[in-house]
Design a protein around this motif. Structure first.
Motif, mmCIF file in Angstrom:
data_model
loop_
_atom_site.group_PDB
_atom_site.id
_atom_site.type_symbol
_atom_site.label_atom_id
_atom_site.label_comp_id
_atom_site.label_asym_id
_atom_site.label_seq_id
_atom_site.Cartn_x
_atom_site.Cartn_y
_atom_site.Cartn_z
ATOM 1 N N ALA A 1 44.617 43.566 50.846
ATOM 2 C CA ALA A 1 44.439 45.000 51.045
ATOM 3 C C ALA A 1 45.788 45.706 51.165
ATOM 4 C CB ALA A 1 43.607 45.255 52.305
ATOM 5 N N ASN B 1 47.481 43.034 44.199
ATOM 6 C CA ASN B 1 48.119 44.105 44.971
ATOM 7 C C ASN B 1 49.543 43.768 45.387
ATOM 8 O OD1 ASN B 1 47.990 46.746 45.947
ATOM 9 N ND2 ASN B 1 47.323 46.114 47.987
ATOM 10 N N TRP C 1 41.671 45.949 41.067
ATOM 11 C CA TRP C 1 40.235 46.231 41.059
ATOM 12 C C TRP C 1 39.611 45.578 42.294
ATOM 13 C CZ3 TRP C 1 37.091 49.611 39.899
ATOM 14 C CH2 TRP C 1 35.709 49.373 39.784
ATOM 15 N N THR C 2 38.319 45.671 42.425
ATOM 16 C CA THR C 2 37.601 45.108 43.570
ATOM 17 C C THR C 2 37.838 43.610 43.701
ATOM 18 O OG1 THR C 2 35.917 46.791 43.176
ATOM 19 C CG2 THR C 2 35.341 45.001 44.686
ATOM 20 N N VAL C 3 37.909 42.927 42.576
ATOM 21 C CA VAL C 3 38.304 41.523 42.528
ATOM 22 C C VAL C 3 39.496 41.419 41.588
ATOM 23 C CG1 VAL C 3 36.027 40.574 43.048
ATOM 24 C CG2 VAL C 3 36.637 41.064 40.679
ATOM 25 N N TYR C 4 40.288 40.365 41.740
ATOM 26 C CA TYR C 4 41.520 40.297 40.951
ATOM 27 C C TYR C 4 41.337 39.732 39.560
ATOM 28 C CZ TYR C 4 41.837 35.358 42.384
ATOM 29 O OH TYR C 4 41.590 34.021 42.592
ATOM 30 N N THR D 1 43.892 48.519 37.272
ATOM 31 C CA THR D 1 43.327 49.820 36.932
ATOM 32 C C THR D 1 44.384 50.912 37.077
ATOM 33 O OG1 THR D 1 42.617 50.381 39.179
ATOM 34 C CG2 THR D 1 41.080 49.099 37.846
ATOM 35 N N SER E 1 31.912 38.358 35.855
ATOM 36 C CA SER E 1 32.089 39.427 36.845
ATOM 37 C C SER E 1 31.997 40.823 36.248
ATOM 38 C CB SER E 1 33.435 39.268 37.565
ATOM 39 O OG SER E 1 34.507 39.337 36.647
ATOM 40 N N GLU F 1 27.931 42.660 41.092
ATOM 41 C CA GLU F 1 28.244 43.521 42.230
ATOM 42 C C GLU F 1 29.629 44.135 42.133
ATOM 43 O OE1 GLU F 1 27.739 41.308 45.769
ATOM 44 O OE2 GLU F 1 25.560 41.106 45.575
ATOM 45 N N VAL F 2 30.495 43.562 41.322
ATOM 46 C CA VAL F 2 31.880 44.038 41.258
ATOM 47 C C VAL F 2 32.228 44.673 39.920
ATOM 48 C CG1 VAL F 2 32.669 42.382 42.974
ATOM 49 C CG2 VAL F 2 32.746 41.773 40.546
ATOM 50 N N PRO G 1 33.004 47.205 36.963
ATOM 51 C CA PRO G 1 33.443 48.604 36.975
ATOM 52 C C PRO G 1 32.436 49.555 36.333
ATOM 53 C CG PRO G 1 34.578 47.387 35.261
ATOM 54 C CD PRO G 1 33.792 46.383 36.038
ATOM 55 N N LYS H 1 32.217 54.298 36.548
ATOM 56 C CA LYS H 1 31.778 53.572 37.728
ATOM 57 C C LYS H 1 30.274 53.669 37.923
ATOM 58 C CE LYS H 1 36.080 54.142 40.356
ATOM 59 N NZ LYS H 1 36.689 54.680 41.596
#
Length: 548
Positions: free
Chosen positions: A336, A374, A417-420, A470, A491, A497-498, A500, A546
């Protein structure tokens, strides 16, 4: 008007004029208080509580580090040459096994020619900071970092509190000053690194002696005194200032004086060179509160100059008010909070007896991995002792630069993104690994992050391995080891669930060619164009909407 019945003069001021004057007075007083507040140094807790990683660092993604100093002079012997040259047995530190035999053959016995003399031999005669910085910028670096001192206790800046520095000894140049000026002229951010806190224990072997042979019992040059330098090149210098006092003389009072000297040197470093970034090579602040005080000075300087804390302090420990650094490795998870990976080509100082740990492929893999999670990547570009770039290193960096010229929009200024990513290693499926590598492959391998880097010995990624970034409504899929034909990314399925959302207009970034794909509930099936031979990572770009 004047009151005729009194000697007192009364001046009548219209209300609007009075209010305007009052506003001016209050504004002046407020401005004065604001200036005072700006000039007031904040405590460490006040700074740490408001600290957020600067956006420039988050956007930059890729930096080049000149981890360079007198230990580059010997052609063999590993990155801890200064220590290992005094050791007949380096124990588990096998990277330094050649240091002592190489030193004896090349320079002589360390009682007569010690590390202080290696420093004297370092001339950096072809050092051209402007060229090095411009080369780095041309090949994608957005910030520059330079070594201010290593474990060898030698300062590469104009130090008022330590005579063993590059202005007084060796090159007779302000190395940090030259790097800082060239970096500013190139419009890049500038950082420095300090590795000096362990020098006392690190230098213990310099106070030893051979146990057998011709020189048995003759002390190494760590035990020389200032008086011993009379008539020699180092006359007037005290070896004790470089190697520290002899182990038996290290009283608590002397140790405390050494810490205070460290503080003075590093306050001078951050004050005179105004770095945007400082890295202390340790899992905590150097010498505890002394290191925290240097960071406090760094942040207060930045606050006064920029109106906000726009500087970065890097530690290997995750600590409030700092950014985490991972040595020769990467994060196992998407974090994060921003962080940085650091890697180098060989042993941190250029040596000819070591194979290259990295090439263009592994550098790109480490960069893409870090950014998808990140983080940033800081690449140590080792230099020859004369200050020039080895050809094999230059070649790899140029390839990385060429790749970034084409694909940089999927790296710079992006956010994860939500997952890498996706692929066999992400899903925890069995993958081939090499000894000593703790890459994020399976649960049993997730024991650490430092030293879990991908290297030239690491097997290639599977062909379905992808990483995500992103920027705005652009979604980037980087295929790490592309191969022509279909593969599936679970994914990115519509029911994931993840995901885009619905991806539109998938293209190859390097040529704008459309890529055939099909997005179903179960995954995104991509039909990769044919790749001739081995390929560097390929970036695919799409717009996304999204899910609501």
């Amino acid at each position: 008007m004047t009151n005729r019945h009194s000697n007192t003069i009364v001046i009548s001021i219209k209300k609007p004029v009075f209010l305007n004057m009052l506003f001016v007075v209050l504004f002046f007083l407020g401005s004065t208080q604001f200036i005072k507040a700006q000039n007031k140094d904040l405590t460490w807790d006040e700074l740490a509580n408001q600290y957020e990683c600067p956006e420039w660092f988050r956007d930059a993604k890729f930096g080049i580090w000149f981890h360079w100093g007198p230990q580059a002079v010997p052609e063999q012997g590993g990155g801890w040459y200064a220590r290992h040259m005094y050791m007949k047995d380096v124990g588990r530190q096998k990277f330094g096994k050649m240091a002592n035999p190489y030193h004896l053959q090349t320079y002589g016995h360390p009682s007569e020619f010690g590390f202080k003399d290696i420093i004297h031999a370092w001339k950096a005669e072809k050092f051209d900071a402007e060229y090095l910085i411009n080369f780095s910028k041309e090949n994608g670096a957005k910030y520059i970092v330079a070594l201010a001192n290593h474990h060898d206790h030698f300062d590469l800046f104009n130090s008022s509190y330590h005579p063993w520095n590059s202005v007084n000894v060796g090159p007779k140049k302000d190395i940090i000053g030259a790097f800082e000026k060239a970096t500013r002229n190139a419009g890049l951010k500038f950082g420095v690194t300090s590795h000096d806190d362990r020098f006392l224990n690190w230098w213990q072997p310099a106070f030893g002696a051979d146990k057998t042979g011709e020189y048995a019992g003759i002390p190494y040059d760590g035990r020389l005194t200032k008086a011993d330098g009379k008539g020699k090149w180092w006359e007037g210098l005290d070896p004790k200032d470089l190697y520290g006092p002899a182990p038996e003389d290290r009283t608590p009072e002397i140790i405390e004086d050494i810490k205070k000297n460290w503080l003075k040197r590093h306050i001078e470093l951050v004050t005179n060179y105004k770095p945007d970034l400082l890295y202390n090579d340790g899992f905590n602040f150097t010498y505890g509160d002394y290191g925290k005080e240097v960071t406090r000075k760094l942040y207060n300087n930045s606050l006064k100059d920029n109106g906000k804390i726009d500087a970065v302090m890097l530690l290997k420990k995750q600590a409030k008010g700092t950014v985490n650094e991972v040595e020769s490795g990467g994060s196992n998870t998407l974090r994060a909070y921003p962080w940085q990976s650091e890697i180098t080509f060989t042993d941190w100082f250029y040596k000819k007896d070591r194979h290259l740990t990295h090439n263009a492929r592994t550098i790109l893999e480490m960069l893409i991995e870090a950014v998808s999670k990140n983080g940033n990547l800081l690449l140590s570009m080792e230099l020859k002792p004369d200050g020039t770039i080895p050809d094999e290193i230059k070649k790899s960096v140029k390839i990385v630069g060429d790749w970034l010229k084409i694909n940089g929009e999927a790296i710079y200024g992006t956010r994860p993104w939500t997952v890498y990513g996706d692929g066999r290693s992400v899903r925890g499926e069995a993958v081939e690994t090499v000894g000593g590598e703790l890459r994020n492959a399976t649960e049993s391998q997730k024991h650490g992050e430092h030293f879990n880097q991908r290297t030239t010995a690491t097997p290639a990624f599977a062909h379905d391995e992808v990483r995500y970034t992103t920027k705005g409504d652009n979604f980037y899929i980087t295929v790490m080891n592309p191969k022509g034909g279909e593969f599936v990314i679970p994914s990115l399925g519509k029911s994931s669930e993840v995901t885009p959302g619905n991806l539109k207009g998938l293209i190859q970034l390097y040529n704008g060619r459309k890529v055939s794909y099909k997005q179903t509930n179960n995954g995104l099936t991509i039909n990769m164009p044919v790749v001739n031979g081995d390929s560097y990572p390929v970036v695919l770009k799409a717009k996304f909407k999204k899910k609501h």
